[in-house]
Motif scaffolding. Structure first.
Motif, PDB file in Angstrom:
ATOM      1  N   ALA A  18      73.886  -8.554 -18.787  1.00 25.31           N
ATOM      2  CA  ALA A  18      74.864  -8.484 -19.883  1.00 25.31           C
ATOM      3  C   ALA A  18      75.478  -9.846 -20.197  1.00 25.31           C
ATOM      4  N   PRO A  19      75.916 -10.605 -19.215  1.00 25.70           N
ATOM      5  CA  PRO A  19      76.486 -11.914 -19.563  1.00 25.70           C
ATOM      6  C   PRO A  19      75.487 -12.835 -20.268  1.00 25.70           C
ATOM      7  N   TRP A  20      74.208 -12.783 -19.872  1.00 23.25           N
ATOM      8  CA  TRP A  20      73.212 -13.606 -20.545  1.00 23.25           C
ATOM      9  C   TRP A  20      73.117 -13.200 -22.013  1.00 23.25           C
ATOM     10  N   LEU A  21      73.062 -11.900 -22.293  1.00 17.37           N
ATOM     11  CA  LEU A  21      73.002 -11.435 -23.676  1.00 17.37           C
ATOM     12  C   LEU A  21      74.246 -11.831 -24.449  1.00 17.37           C
ATOM     13  N   VAL A  22      75.382 -11.766 -23.794  1.00  9.85           N
ATOM     14  CA  VAL A  22      76.630 -12.152 -24.456  1.00  9.85           C
ATOM     15  C   VAL A  22      76.601 -13.648 -24.781  1.00  9.85           C
ATOM     16  N   ARG A  23      76.110 -14.451 -23.856  1.00  3.56           N
ATOM     17  CA  ARG A  23      76.035 -15.899 -24.100  1.00  3.56           C
ATOM     18  C   ARG A  23      75.023 -16.246 -25.188  1.00  3.56           C
ATOM     19  N   ARG A  24      74.019 -15.422 -25.359  1.00  2.31           N
ATOM     20  CA  ARG A  24      72.966 -15.700 -26.341  1.00  2.31           C
ATOM     21  C   ARG A  24      73.190 -14.947 -27.656  1.00  2.31           C
ATOM     22  N   TRP A  25      74.422 -14.571 -27.947  1.00  2.00           N
ATOM     23  CA  TRP A  25      74.694 -13.853 -29.195  1.00  2.00           C
ATOM     24  C   TRP A  25      74.238 -14.633 -30.427  1.00  2.00           C
ATOM     25  N   PRO A  26      74.344 -15.975 -30.451  1.00  2.00           N
ATOM     26  CA  PRO A  26      73.852 -16.674 -31.647  1.00  2.00           C
ATOM     27  C   PRO A  26      72.338 -16.508 -31.840  1.00  2.00           C
ATOM     28  N   THR A  27      71.595 -16.491 -30.737  1.00  2.00           N
ATOM     29  CA  THR A  27      70.154 -16.291 -30.824  1.00  2.00           C
ATOM     30  C   THR A  27      69.845 -14.902 -31.365  1.00  2.00           C
ATOM     31  N   MET A  28      70.539 -13.898 -30.821  1.00  2.00           N
ATOM     32  CA  MET A  28      70.320 -12.521 -31.278  1.00  2.00           C
ATOM     33  C   MET A  28      70.677 -12.375 -32.757  1.00  2.00           C
ATOM     34  N   GLY A  30      70.619 -14.782 -34.966  1.00  2.00           N
ATOM     35  CA  GLY A  30      69.597 -15.514 -35.700  1.00  2.00           C
ATOM     36  C   GLY A  30      68.317 -14.705 -35.867  1.00  2.00           C
ATOM     37  N   VAL A  31      67.919 -14.015 -34.822  1.00  2.00           N
ATOM     38  CA  VAL A  31      66.728 -13.151 -34.907  1.00  2.00           C
ATOM     39  C   VAL A  31      66.962 -12.043 -35.930  1.00  2.00           C
ATOM     40  N   ALA A  32      68.125 -11.401 -35.859  1.00  2.00           N
ATOM     41  CA  ALA A  32      68.427 -10.305 -36.789  1.00  2.00           C
ATOM     42  C   ALA A  32      68.478 -10.805 -38.228  1.00  2.00           C
ATOM     43  N   THR A  33      69.143 -11.932 -38.451  1.00  2.00           N
ATOM     44  CA  THR A  33      69.251 -12.490 -39.798  1.00  2.00           C
ATOM     45  C   THR A  33      67.880 -12.898 -40.324  1.00  2.00           C
ATOM     46  N   SER A  39      61.841  -9.748 -44.019  1.00  2.00           N
ATOM     47  CA  SER A  39      61.414  -8.416 -44.460  1.00  2.00           C
ATOM     48  C   SER A  39      61.598  -8.216 -45.962  1.00  2.00           C
ATOM     49  N   ASP A  40      62.440  -9.046 -46.587  1.00  2.00           N
ATOM     50  CA  ASP A  40      62.726  -8.904 -48.012  1.00  2.00           C
ATOM     51  C   ASP A  40      61.973  -9.930 -48.868  1.00  2.00           C
ATOM     52  N   MET A  41      61.145 -10.776 -48.251  1.00  2.00           N
ATOM     53  CA  MET A  41      60.440 -11.820 -48.995  1.00  2.00           C
ATOM     54  C   MET A  41      59.115 -11.318 -49.538  1.00  2.00           C
ATOM     55  N   THR A  42      58.726 -11.881 -50.681  1.00  2.00           N
ATOM     56  CA  THR A  42      57.425 -11.549 -51.259  1.00  2.00           C
ATOM     57  C   THR A  42      56.513 -12.776 -51.314  1.00  2.00           C
ATOM     58  N   TRP A 175      72.326 -20.424 -33.604  1.00  2.00           N
ATOM     59  CA  TRP A 175      72.045 -19.382 -34.599  1.00  2.00           C
ATOM     60  C   TRP A 175      71.129 -19.915 -35.699  1.00  2.00           C
ATOM     61  N   CYS A 176      71.482 -21.065 -36.245  1.00  2.00           N
ATOM     62  CA  CYS A 176      70.726 -21.642 -37.355  1.00  2.00           C
ATOM     63  C   CYS A 176      69.313 -22.018 -36.918  1.00  2.00           C
ATOM     64  N   GLY A 177      69.175 -22.574 -35.728  1.00  2.00           N
ATOM     65  CA  GLY A 177      67.857 -22.941 -35.227  1.00  2.00           C
ATOM     66  C   GLY A 177      66.945 -21.734 -35.060  1.00  2.00           C
ATOM     67  N   THR A 178      67.501 -20.657 -34.528  1.00  2.00           N
ATOM     68  CA  THR A 178      66.725 -19.430 -34.357  1.00  2.00           C
ATOM     69  C   THR A 178      66.322 -18.870 -35.715  1.00  2.00           C
ATOM     70  N   LEU A 179      67.290 -18.805 -36.632  1.00  2.00           N
ATOM     71  CA  LEU A 179      67.034 -18.316 -37.988  1.00  2.00           C
ATOM     72  C   LEU A 179      65.969 -19.172 -38.672  1.00  2.00           C
ATOM     73  N   ASP A 180      66.133 -20.492 -38.632  1.00  2.00           N
ATOM     74  CA  ASP A 180      65.192 -21.399 -39.303  1.00  2.00           C
ATOM     75  C   ASP A 180      63.784 -21.273 -38.742  1.00  2.00           C
ATOM     76  N   LEU A 181      63.666 -21.206 -37.426  1.00  2.00           N
ATOM     77  CA  LEU A 181      62.340 -21.105 -36.812  1.00  2.00           C
ATOM     78  C   LEU A 181      61.663 -19.802 -37.205  1.00  2.00           C
ATOM     79  N   LEU A 182      62.381 -18.697 -37.086  1.00  2.00           N
ATOM     80  CA  LEU A 182      61.810 -17.401 -37.443  1.00  2.00           C
ATOM     81  C   LEU A 182      61.457 -17.341 -38.925  1.00  2.00           C
ATOM     82  N   LEU A 183      62.354 -17.840 -39.750  1.00  2.00           N
ATOM     83  CA  LEU A 183      62.130 -17.830 -41.190  1.00  2.00           C
ATOM     84  C   LEU A 183      60.969 -18.755 -41.575  1.00  2.00           C
TER      85      LEU A 183
END
Length: 193
Positions: A18-28, A30-33, A39-42, A175-183
């Motif tokens: 749980a603490p690891w997940l709490v510390r990695r909330w920006p990553t989570m 970013g993945v969700a965003t 999923s909405d891109m064409t 958060w931004c790094g995770t979002l940018d990489l996934l995107l």
């Protein structure tokens, strides 16, 4: 056989996760965003706006010299994007012009130096702005290829911010790094797939 106490201390027990997940909330987040946007891109070129928003957000926070303001800056940008779209104005060139004006303000205020990181700042902002502008208006395949590659490049730039603990908060850079990489990967898969 390790005891339950040892598992908790080393982070391998049930409570240790749980603490690891709490510390990695920006990553989570970013993945969700990123998953939501992909999923909405064409075509993939829709993500060009993300590059322009990121460039403006980072340059604004650098000029303000307040790491914690990045969340508020990006929230204000999102409001501006919605308002501009409601009044039928393309937000990409408007945000790009604001970013250039802020980069010039930073130069007047002698914000771009003396460290190498600070001297490179307006140039990297310009690079991501140009990629966002080309991505918004070029042929869809070329645009998406440039946007996808630039987003991956911005993820690296986010990692530098996180490592240096500079300009933006570490949580935002994560958060931004995770979002940018996934995107970025998502855009390239859409284009090349």
């Amino acid at each position: 056989m390790p005891s339950a106490t040892e598992g908790r201390e080393t982070g391998t027990g049930r409570r240790g996760r749980a603490p690891w997940l709490v510390r990695r909330w920006p990553t989570m987040l970013g993945v969700a965003t990123g998953a939501y946007i992909v999923s909405d891109m064409t075509e993939g070129s829709e993500a060009a706006l993300v590059l322009v928003v990121a460039a403006l957000g980072y340059i604004a926070t650098a000029v303000l010299d307040r790491q914690g303001l990045i969340w508020a800056v990006v929230a204000a940008e999102m409001v501006a994007v919605v308002v501009l779209r409601v009044v039928d104005v393309d937000p990409v060139p408007v945000l790009a012009v604001v970013a250039v004006a802020l980069a010039l303000l930073g130069a007047v205020r002698h914000r771009w130096g003396p460290s190498r990181f600070e001297r490179l700042y307006p140039w990297f902002t310009a690079l991501f702005l140009v990629a966002g502008l080309v991505g918004a208006y070029a042929d869809p395949v070329l645009a998406a290829t440039i946007v996808g590659t630039a987003l991956i490049g911005h993820a690296v730039w986010d990692a530098v911010h996180w490592h240096e603990d500079a300009v933006v908060s570490r949580a935002f850079a994560e958060w931004c790094g995770t979002l940018d990489l996934l995107l970025g990967v998502g855009v390239l898969v859409i284009v090349l797939g």
